[in-house]
Design an enzyme around this catalytic site. Structure first.
Site, mmCIF file in Angstrom:
data_model
loop_
_atom_site.group_PDB
_atom_site.id
_atom_site.type_symbol
_atom_site.label_atom_id
_atom_site.label_comp_id
_atom_site.label_asym_id
_atom_site.label_seq_id
_atom_site.Cartn_x
_atom_site.Cartn_y
_atom_site.Cartn_z
ATOM 1 N N GLY A 49 0.788 -1.231 0.000
ATOM 2 C CA GLY A 49 0.000 0.000 0.000
ATOM 3 C C GLY A 49 0.816 1.274 0.000
ATOM 4 N N GLY A 50 2.129 1.163 0.219
ATOM 5 C CA GLY A 50 2.969 2.349 0.176
ATOM 6 C C GLY A 50 3.286 2.796 -1.232
ATOM 7 N N ASN B 147 2.332 3.221 -5.564
ATOM 8 C CA ASN B 147 1.280 3.907 -6.305
ATOM 9 C C ASN B 147 0.025 3.054 -6.496
ATOM 10 O OD1 ASN B 147 2.725 6.282 -6.645
ATOM 11 N ND2 ASN B 147 3.652 5.624 -8.568
ATOM 12 N N VAL B 148 0.194 1.794 -6.917
ATOM 13 C CA VAL B 148 -0.960 0.939 -7.165
ATOM 14 C C VAL B 148 -1.691 0.645 -5.860
ATOM 15 C CG1 VAL B 148 -1.734 -1.337 -7.961
ATOM 16 C CG2 VAL B 148 0.025 -0.093 -9.238
ATOM 17 N N GLY B 149 -0.941 0.321 -4.821
ATOM 18 C CA GLY B 149 -1.553 0.036 -3.531
ATOM 19 C C GLY B 149 -2.290 1.231 -2.966
ATOM 20 N N VAL C 195 -2.971 -8.590 -7.443
ATOM 21 C CA VAL C 195 -2.900 -7.556 -8.469
ATOM 22 C C VAL C 195 -1.514 -7.544 -9.116
ATOM 23 C CG1 VAL C 195 -3.087 -5.061 -8.912
ATOM 24 C CG2 VAL C 195 -4.640 -6.156 -7.280
ATOM 25 N N ASN D 291 1.901 -8.470 -10.984
ATOM 26 C CA ASN D 291 2.116 -9.191 -12.243
ATOM 27 C C ASN D 291 3.381 -10.043 -12.240
ATOM 28 O OD1 ASN D 291 -0.126 -8.460 -13.941
ATOM 29 N ND2 ASN D 291 0.663 -6.370 -13.922
ATOM 30 N N HIS E 42 -3.361 -12.500 -18.721
ATOM 31 C CA HIS E 42 -3.184 -11.051 -18.650
ATOM 32 C C HIS E 42 -1.757 -10.763 -19.105
ATOM 33 C CE1 HIS E 42 -3.247 -6.915 -17.399
ATOM 34 N NE2 HIS E 42 -2.264 -7.103 -16.556
#
Length: 306
Positions: free
Chosen positions: A14-15, A17-19, A121, A123, A178
């Site tokens: 979470g630190g 960008n995506v998180g 999430v 990859n 994906h």
């Protein structure tokens, strides 16, 4: 002081960008849950959590920094952490590095709540979802990945511009892996109950050009600003919301499909037990070949991490 919501969602990584985009999306969507931001970089997790908590003052959810142990007891665990592919690095080397990261995360989460759902999430998401399931010990239906949900959203946006119909009323999916082996399920695409390709405005459209546009969009964004995170953030939050609220919505997500014998991006209805059911999709002969290529590519990699 307001009570803490009874449901908890933790965002691992979470630190970053995506998180952070995922955690913020959960709050902004009004999901009534305690959102924990968890990261090996403690300062980054603290900063993102404090910033996001400022956006929560008029929402039912709350946000704070959390620990891996707390995350293991969450209702939904979203994993956005992972190594990025370096220039000229083979995909196999990236997977090896991410295998170690995902295994370490799953070990840090133990003991994992038996009813928890894990949403991958990171990859390559099809392979890492398989690895997460094996290393977490949770049943296959409780471990899923974001898959081609975002790609399908990009497809529906493109088709909306052509047809003039809302993206939410266009039922079309990107399927398979994906990544390089994903494909468009044109045969199954529908609009207003009729085959999409029968729509008058689709008659002269170059389908390959649309596919290439979808495939390239992430690269265009990365070249312009460094990374993509808003789109995948809202997608991950929407999937988590469906898991918490038992909506049984259908998403093209990474789920284990018995008849294929592997995880891949495929339409499934999800609810409080994770994957509630997976669906058969009508494909033509060429699409079936592309599906076989995707399945074989995923199985080949996953077999190395039994």
């Amino acid at each position: 002081m307001a009570s803490v919501p009874k449901q908890r969602v933790s965002v691992i990584g979470g630190g970053g960008n995506v998180g952070a985009a995922t955690a913020f999306s959960l709050i902004a969507k009004g999901v009534p849950a305690e959102v924990l931001v968890v990261d090996v970089v403690d300062k980054a997790a603290e900063g993102q959590a404090l910033d996001i908590s400022d956006a929560a003052f008029m929402m039912p959810g709350i946000c704070r920094k959390g620990t891996f142990k707390e995350a293991g007891q969450s209702d939904v665990i979203i994993v956005t952490a992972g190594a990025r592919q370096q220039p000229n690095e083979p995909r196999s080397a990236l997977i090896d590095r991410n295998y170690k990261i995902i295994k370490s995360i799953m070990d840090s989460l133990q003991p994992i709540k038996q009813t928890a759902k894990i949403l991958m999430v990171s990859n390559p998401v099809d392979v890492l979802t398989d690895i997460a399931q094996k290393t977490s010990g949770l049943p296959r239906n409780q471990v899923i990945g974001s898959g081609t949900y975002l790609d399908s959203g990009r497809l529906r946006n493109a088709l909306s511009e052509i047809t003039g119909v809302s993206p939410t009323s266009i039922h079309a999916y990107m399927l398979g892996e994906h990544g390089d082996n994903q494909f468009t399920g044109w045969s199954s695409a529908r609009i207003g109950g009729r085959p999409l390709l029968e729509h008058p405005k689709m008659k002269e459209i170059d389908l390959d050009k649309i596919y290439e546009q979808i495939q390239r969009k992430a690269y265009v964004i990365i070249e312009a600003k460094g990374s993509t995170y808003y789109g995948i953030g809202i997608c991950a939050a929407t999937i988590a919301e469906a898991l918490l609220n038992n909506t049984n919505q259908v998403f093209p997500i990474v789920n284990y499909v018995e008849k294929f014998g592997c995880y891949l991006s495929w339409p499934a209805a999800i609810g409080c037990d994770g994957v509630e059911q997976s669906f058969d999709v009508k494909l033509d002969s060429e699409e079936c070949k592309k599906l076989d290529s995707a399945i074989n590519a995923i199985k080949e990699v996953c077999s190395k991490y039994n």
